[in-house]
Design an enzyme around this catalytic site. Structure first.
Site, mmCIF file in Angstrom:
data_model
loop_
_atom_site.group_PDB
_atom_site.id
_atom_site.type_symbol
_atom_site.label_atom_id
_atom_site.label_comp_id
_atom_site.label_asym_id
_atom_site.label_seq_id
_atom_site.Cartn_x
_atom_site.Cartn_y
_atom_site.Cartn_z
ATOM 1 C CB ILE A 1 -0.954 0.021 1.209
ATOM 2 C CG1 ILE A 1 -1.815 -1.241 1.230
ATOM 3 C CG2 ILE A 1 -1.847 1.275 1.176
ATOM 4 C CD1 ILE A 1 -2.702 -1.390 2.469
ATOM 5 C CG LEU B 1 0.422 2.913 5.199
ATOM 6 C CD1 LEU B 1 0.150 4.327 5.650
ATOM 7 C CD2 LEU B 1 0.423 2.842 3.683
ATOM 8 C CB THR C 1 7.347 -4.361 14.338
ATOM 9 O OG1 THR C 1 8.548 -5.111 14.347
ATOM 10 C CG2 THR C 1 7.330 -3.426 13.136
ATOM 11 C CB ALA D 1 -2.241 2.050 8.278
ATOM 12 C CE1 TYR E 1 -1.034 -6.324 11.803
ATOM 13 C CE2 TYR E 1 -3.331 -6.889 11.409
ATOM 14 C CZ TYR E 1 -2.209 -6.154 11.087
ATOM 15 O OH TYR E 1 -2.260 -5.237 10.061
ATOM 16 C CE LYS F 1 -1.299 -2.454 12.316
ATOM 17 N NZ LYS F 1 -0.780 -1.250 11.652
#
Ligand code: UDP
Length: 324
Positions: free
Chosen positions: A12, A76, A95, A117, A149, A153
């Site tokens: 992206i 991103l 990360t 993102a 994950y 996020k």
């Protein structure tokens, strides 16, 4: 504007970099090239308004040097793909958490606005058709690696929100739903490039589970302009937007569509989840966005449908074979 795109050599990110350069902006790409590739930036290589920095978003010094003097930061960079998350769970978590906190902190210090993102994964096990931004998360166990994950996020969103509330950071969050298109690699688990590459290689398509699970696939070229509009429109700041295509397709239907379009006779093989991902993997039955908020803010309405997506990915893969 002076822009920074973290993960700008990724799938992206590279389209976003092209788009920003095309609008006359200066772009600094910060990428560690773990999953990104210089090949993704071939189309803009040599552009005098492009600077590429190899480094980690977890390294505050590098991030500070990249964002110094920037007006806008598109964050991103992330560890992505189910295979990556399951193979390197702790590293991916670091990360995705530390990288985002570092970017938010340094962008705030530099006075730049930030787009973060995020992902539809934050809805967790909520299968409500037409997920809205204020809908609840339905949490999986924090001891199941697969959910790490989504955990990272979701915390990234909270970090961004708190940087806005406590430090006045100008930020916007996007939750991306299965963004696909040319340049996406199947190596990390994404189903569309995997099916297309399998079909072109004459191999059977690996449908995991029953194939009755569905996803909504959105073309990257529908997403990228929306990212820029949301970051540039300050009245859209301070909140989160779903971005995706609301049309679901089952994975079995997707496989059939790929077989039909490629003329492959290799068929489909059903692979149990435990074999594909390891024991205990919990897949999502469906994940359908309601993008009313993004439509109201910036008129977001994806134009490309599944056929367009498959045509564009196939054209790219066939050209790559010819050029080899
Ligand atoms: N999938 C599949 N075969 C593959 C790769 C993925 O059937 O070779 C399935 C996967 O189990 C999931 C769907 O396709 O149900 C979408 O997977 P992807 O990793 O692309 O996205 P996500 O699960 O993160 O939405």
């Amino acid at each position: 504007m002076r822009c920074v795109v973290t993960g700008g050599a990724g799938f992206i990110g590279s389209y976003l970099t092209e788009h920003l350069l095309g609008r006359g902006h200066e772009v600094t790409v910060l990428d560690d090239f773990s999953t990104g590739s210089v090949r993704n930036l071939t189309g803009v290589a040599g552009n005098p308004r492009l600077r590429v920095v190899t480094g980690s978003v977890c390294d505050a010094e590098t991030v500070a040097a990249c964002v110094a003097g920037a007006d806008a930061v598109y964050h991103l960079a992330a560890a992505v793909g189910v295979f990556t998350i399951l193979d390197r769970t702790l590293g991916s978590l670091r990360t995705n958490l530390t990288g985002t906190e570092t970017v938010l902190t340094e962008a705030g210090r530099a006075g730049a606005r930030v787009l973060v993102a995020s992902t539809s994964e934050v809805y967790g096990k909520n299968t409500k058709p037409g997920l809205r931004e204020d809908d609840d998360r339905v949490l999986g166990s924090p001891l199941k690696n697969r959910w790490s994950y989504a955990e990272a996020k979701a915390l990234d969103e909270t970090f961004a929100h708190l940087h806005a509330v406590e430090h006045g950071l100008r930020m916007v969050i996007v939750r991306l739903f299965n963004t696909v298109g040319p340049r996406q690699s199947g190596r990390y688990g994404m189903v569309v490039p995997r099916f297309v590459d399998q079909a072109l290689a004459g191999e059977p398509l690996t449908v995991f589970g029953t194939g009755r699970q569905s996803r909504c696939f959105c073309h990257v070229l529908d997403i990228v302009p929306a990212l820029v509009m949301l970051l540039e429109d300050e009245s859209a700041h301070g909140t989160v937007y779903n971005l995706g295509n609301p049309e679901p397709v089952t994975i079995e239907q997707l496989a059939q569509a790929v077989l039909t379009r490629t003329g492959s006779a290799a068929g489909i093989v059903h692979v149990p989840y435990a074999e594909a991902y390891g024991p205990g993997y919990e897949d999502m039955e469906r994940r359908i966005p309601d993008c009313t908020r993004a439509f109201q803010a910036i008129g977001f309405r994806p134009a490309r449908r599944l056929a367009d997506i498959l045509d564009s990915v196939l054209a790219e893969r066939r050209a790559a074979v010819v050029n080899r």
